[in-house]
Design a protein around this motif. Structure first.
Motif, PDB file in Angstrom:
ATOM      1  N   ASP A 133       0.853  -1.181   0.000  1.00  0.00           N
ATOM      2  CA  ASP A 133       0.000   0.000   0.000  1.00  0.00           C
ATOM      3  C   ASP A 133       0.896   1.240   0.000  1.00  0.00           C
ATOM      4  O   ASP A 133       2.106   1.177   0.264  1.00  0.00           O
ATOM      5  CB  ASP A 133      -0.924  -0.014   1.220  1.00  0.00           C
ATOM      6  CG  ASP A 133      -2.138   0.893   1.065  1.00  0.00           C
ATOM      7  OD1 ASP A 133      -2.256   1.597   0.035  1.00  0.00           O
ATOM      8  OD2 ASP A 133      -2.983   0.894   1.982  1.00  0.00           O
ATOM      9  N   THR A 134       0.287   2.372  -0.248  1.00  0.00           N
ATOM     10  CA  THR A 134       1.006   3.631  -0.404  1.00  0.00           C
ATOM     11  C   THR A 134       1.889   3.963   0.787  1.00  0.00           C
ATOM     12  O   THR A 134       3.024   4.411   0.622  1.00  0.00           O
ATOM     13  CB  THR A 134      -0.007   4.775  -0.618  1.00  0.00           C
ATOM     14  OG1 THR A 134      -0.900   4.412  -1.668  1.00  0.00           O
ATOM     15  CG2 THR A 134       0.697   6.075  -0.956  1.00  0.00           C
ATOM     16  N   ASN A 135       1.395   3.725   2.004  1.00  0.00           N
ATOM     17  CA  ASN A 135       2.156   4.148   3.183  1.00  0.00           C
ATOM     18  C   ASN A 135       3.510   3.474   3.267  1.00  0.00           C
ATOM     19  O   ASN A 135       4.476   4.081   3.718  1.00  0.00           O
ATOM     20  CB  ASN A 135       1.345   3.972   4.468  1.00  0.00           C
ATOM     21  CG  ASN A 135       0.657   2.641   4.553  1.00  0.00           C
ATOM     22  OD1 ASN A 135       1.306   1.595   4.495  1.00  0.00           O
ATOM     23  ND2 ASN A 135      -0.654   2.657   4.671  1.00  0.00           N
ATOM     24  N   VAL A 136       3.623   2.247   2.787  1.00  0.00           N
ATOM     25  CA  VAL A 136       4.918   1.567   2.822  1.00  0.00           C
ATOM     26  C   VAL A 136       5.913   2.310   1.932  1.00  0.00           C
ATOM     27  O   VAL A 136       7.058   2.552   2.331  1.00  0.00           O
ATOM     28  CB  VAL A 136       4.774   0.092   2.386  1.00  0.00           C
ATOM     29  CG1 VAL A 136       6.138  -0.594   2.346  1.00  0.00           C
ATOM     30  CG2 VAL A 136       3.818  -0.658   3.307  1.00  0.00           C
ATOM     31  N   LEU A 137       5.472   2.706   0.742  1.00  0.00           N
ATOM     32  CA  LEU A 137       6.369   3.426  -0.167  1.00  0.00           C
ATOM     33  C   LEU A 137       6.678   4.833   0.330  1.00  0.00           C
ATOM     34  O   LEU A 137       7.817   5.299   0.200  1.00  0.00           O
ATOM     35  CB  LEU A 137       5.757   3.499  -1.562  1.00  0.00           C
ATOM     36  CG  LEU A 137       5.477   2.179  -2.256  1.00  0.00           C
ATOM     37  CD1 LEU A 137       4.986   2.430  -3.679  1.00  0.00           C
ATOM     38  CD2 LEU A 137       6.687   1.268  -2.254  1.00  0.00           C
ATOM     39  N   VAL A 138       5.684   5.493   0.904  1.00  0.00           N
ATOM     40  CA  VAL A 138       5.901   6.843   1.425  1.00  0.00           C
ATOM     41  C   VAL A 138       6.973   6.812   2.508  1.00  0.00           C
ATOM     42  O   VAL A 138       7.906   7.631   2.506  1.00  0.00           O
ATOM     43  CB  VAL A 138       4.582   7.452   1.952  1.00  0.00           C
ATOM     44  CG1 VAL A 138       4.841   8.721   2.762  1.00  0.00           C
ATOM     45  CG2 VAL A 138       3.633   7.742   0.793  1.00  0.00           C
ATOM     46  N   TYR A 139       6.865   5.871   3.433  1.00  0.00           N
ATOM     47  CA  TYR A 139       7.890   5.757   4.476  1.00  0.00           C
ATOM     48  C   TYR A 139       9.244   5.388   3.884  1.00  0.00           C
ATOM     49  O   TYR A 139      10.275   5.921   4.296  1.00  0.00           O
ATOM     50  CB  TYR A 139       7.485   4.724   5.530  1.00  0.00           C
ATOM     51  CG  TYR A 139       6.296   5.121   6.377  1.00  0.00           C
ATOM     52  CD1 TYR A 139       6.162   6.403   6.894  1.00  0.00           C
ATOM     53  CD2 TYR A 139       5.296   4.196   6.664  1.00  0.00           C
ATOM     54  CE1 TYR A 139       5.067   6.755   7.669  1.00  0.00           C
ATOM     55  CE2 TYR A 139       4.204   4.533   7.443  1.00  0.00           C
ATOM     56  CZ  TYR A 139       4.093   5.816   7.945  1.00  0.00           C
ATOM     57  OH  TYR A 139       3.010   6.152   8.718  1.00  0.00           O
ATOM     58  N   ALA A 140       9.253   4.489   2.919  1.00  0.00           N
ATOM     59  CA  ALA A 140      10.519   4.112   2.286  1.00  0.00           C
ATOM     60  C   ALA A 140      11.168   5.296   1.573  1.00  0.00           C
ATOM     61  O   ALA A 140      12.393   5.363   1.459  1.00  0.00           O
ATOM     62  CB  ALA A 140      10.303   2.960   1.311  1.00  0.00           C
ATOM     63  N   GLU A 141      10.343   6.239   1.132  1.00  0.00           N
ATOM     64  CA  GLU A 141      10.840   7.469   0.512  1.00  0.00           C
ATOM     65  C   GLU A 141      11.351   8.466   1.546  1.00  0.00           C
ATOM     66  O   GLU A 141      11.852   9.527   1.195  1.00  0.00           O
ATOM     67  CB  GLU A 141       9.738   8.118  -0.335  1.00  0.00           C
ATOM     68  CG  GLU A 141       9.485   7.431  -1.645  1.00  0.00           C
ATOM     69  CD  GLU A 141      10.575   7.672  -2.664  1.00  0.00           C
ATOM     70  OE1 GLU A 141      11.165   8.786  -2.696  1.00  0.00           O
ATOM     71  OE2 GLU A 141      10.867   6.734  -3.432  1.00  0.00           O
ATOM     72  N   GLY A 142      11.208   8.129   2.830  1.00  0.00           N
ATOM     73  CA  GLY A 142      11.753   8.981   3.879  1.00  0.00           C
ATOM     74  C   GLY A 142      10.806  10.034   4.406  1.00  0.00           C
ATOM     75  O   GLY A 142      11.219  10.934   5.135  1.00  0.00           O
ATOM     76  N   VAL A 164       3.980  -6.872  -5.660  1.00  0.00           N
ATOM     77  CA  VAL A 164       3.111  -6.245  -6.651  1.00  0.00           C
ATOM     78  C   VAL A 164       2.721  -4.861  -6.140  1.00  0.00           C
ATOM     79  O   VAL A 164       2.417  -4.688  -4.958  1.00  0.00           O
ATOM     80  CB  VAL A 164       1.835  -7.091  -6.878  1.00  0.00           C
ATOM     81  CG1 VAL A 164       0.849  -6.376  -7.776  1.00  0.00           C
ATOM     82  CG2 VAL A 164       2.193  -8.456  -7.443  1.00  0.00           C
ATOM     83  N   LEU A 165       2.737  -3.893  -7.050  1.00  0.00           N
ATOM     84  CA  LEU A 165       2.278  -2.546  -6.720  1.00  0.00           C
ATOM     85  C   LEU A 165       1.001  -2.250  -7.488  1.00  0.00           C
ATOM     86  O   LEU A 165       1.025  -2.172  -8.722  1.00  0.00           O
ATOM     87  CB  LEU A 165       3.325  -1.495  -7.119  1.00  0.00           C
ATOM     88  CG  LEU A 165       4.641  -1.498  -6.381  1.00  0.00           C
ATOM     89  CD1 LEU A 165       5.558  -0.425  -6.951  1.00  0.00           C
ATOM     90  CD2 LEU A 165       4.424  -1.288  -4.904  1.00  0.00           C
ATOM     91  N   PRO A 166      -0.126  -2.093  -6.802  1.00  0.00           N
ATOM     92  CA  PRO A 166      -1.311  -1.614  -7.503  1.00  0.00           C
ATOM     93  C   PRO A 166      -1.023  -0.222  -8.082  1.00  0.00           C
ATOM     94  O   PRO A 166      -0.417   0.625  -7.403  1.00  0.00           O
ATOM     95  CB  PRO A 166      -2.378  -1.552  -6.414  1.00  0.00           C
ATOM     96  CG  PRO A 166      -1.912  -2.566  -5.396  1.00  0.00           C
ATOM     97  CD  PRO A 166      -0.410  -2.432  -5.407  1.00  0.00           C
ATOM     98  N   VAL A 167      -1.419   0.022  -9.307  1.00  0.00           N
ATOM     99  CA  VAL A 167      -1.151   1.308  -9.948  1.00  0.00           C
ATOM    100  C   VAL A 167      -1.746   2.455  -9.133  1.00  0.00           C
ATOM    101  O   VAL A 167      -1.165   3.546  -9.080  1.00  0.00           O
ATOM    102  CB  VAL A 167      -1.663   1.305 -11.403  1.00  0.00           C
ATOM    103  CG1 VAL A 167      -1.644   2.686 -12.012  1.00  0.00           C
ATOM    104  CG2 VAL A 167      -0.812   0.345 -12.234  1.00  0.00           C
ATOM    105  N   GLN A 168      -2.861   2.220  -8.461  1.00  0.00           N
ATOM    106  CA  GLN A 168      -3.467   3.224  -7.590  1.00  0.00           C
ATOM    107  C   GLN A 168      -2.454   3.714  -6.552  1.00  0.00           C
ATOM    108  O   GLN A 168      -2.399   4.897  -6.238  1.00  0.00           O
ATOM    109  CB  GLN A 168      -4.700   2.637  -6.891  1.00  0.00           C
ATOM    110  CG  GLN A 168      -5.312   3.514  -5.826  1.00  0.00           C
ATOM    111  CD  GLN A 168      -5.919   4.785  -6.372  1.00  0.00           C
ATOM    112  OE1 GLN A 168      -6.335   4.835  -7.519  1.00  0.00           O
ATOM    113  NE2 GLN A 168      -5.960   5.824  -5.551  1.00  0.00           N
ATOM    114  N   VAL A 169      -1.643   2.803  -6.042  1.00  0.00           N
ATOM    115  CA  VAL A 169      -0.624   3.147  -5.039  1.00  0.00           C
ATOM    116  C   VAL A 169       0.388   4.136  -5.624  1.00  0.00           C
ATOM    117  O   VAL A 169       0.805   5.080  -4.948  1.00  0.00           O
ATOM    118  CB  VAL A 169       0.067   1.862  -4.525  1.00  0.00           C
ATOM    119  CG1 VAL A 169       1.341   2.172  -3.768  1.00  0.00           C
ATOM    120  CG2 VAL A 169      -0.906   1.067  -3.659  1.00  0.00           C
ATOM    121  N   LEU A 170       0.757   3.931  -6.871  1.00  0.00           N
ATOM    122  CA  LEU A 170       1.721   4.844  -7.495  1.00  0.00           C
ATOM    123  C   LEU A 170       1.132   6.243  -7.650  1.00  0.00           C
ATOM    124  O   LEU A 170       1.832   7.241  -7.455  1.00  0.00           O
ATOM    125  CB  LEU A 170       2.186   4.286  -8.835  1.00  0.00           C
ATOM    126  CG  LEU A 170       2.957   2.970  -8.742  1.00  0.00           C
ATOM    127  CD1 LEU A 170       3.217   2.413 -10.133  1.00  0.00           C
ATOM    128  CD2 LEU A 170       4.253   3.146  -7.972  1.00  0.00           C
TER     129      LEU A 170
END
Length: 156
Positions: A6-15, A38-44
């Protein structure tokens, strides 16, 4: 077995966010086999919105981040079938539309797990179970996805 992020995992990984969650997201992603993710496109799309809004990055910087993530992992498109399944989730389980799209895309991509801080942990739909990767200890269902971190040789 596949898992979706989900988005929050990537947001945190982005710092962007509190330091412990940022560190946890990076450690978690380092341990996952990219072939399982897998990344749902919505997450991007949501990632781009958070990076340009809350994190105040330029549109070019956010685009670069989105492209990097989409290069790193398989992406699950939002199809008509995905959107219709999401509407069922909204009607039957009172999820927000966009959270439902993420879960429906994960199910459509045959994921077993969706890592999300936003959805109810343990909720299962379409064969996908929601796990919060930021809880301690880690959910037991997450254990099979975590490869050991590489270790430094002694004296290295």
């Amino acid at each position: 077995m596949k898992l979706a992020l989900d988005t929050n995992v990537l947001v945190y990984a982005e710092g962007w966010g509190d330091a412990p969650r940022c560190q946890r997201a990076r450690e978690l992603l380092a341990r996952l086999d990219p072939a399982d993710v897998v990344l749902p496109v919505q997450v991007l799309g949501e990632l781009h919105r958070v990076l340009t809004g809350k994190a105040r990055r330029s549109a070019a910087q956010a685009r670069s981040a989105v492209l990097s993530w989409s290069d790193a992992y398989a992406c699950a498109d939002t199809t008509l079938a995905t959107m219709l399944a999401a509407q069922d989730l909204v009607a039957d389980h009172q999820l927000s539309t966009w959270d439902a799209v993420v879960l429906a895309a994960a199910a459509g991509a045959h994921c077993r797990v969706l890592l999300s801080e936003d959805l109810q942990p343990g909720f299962t739909w379409g064969g996908v179970t929601v796990l919060n990767p930021f809880t301690e200890p880690s959910p037991p269902l997450l254990a099979p996805y975590l490869a050991p971190l590489p270790t430094e040789p002694p004296g290295g």
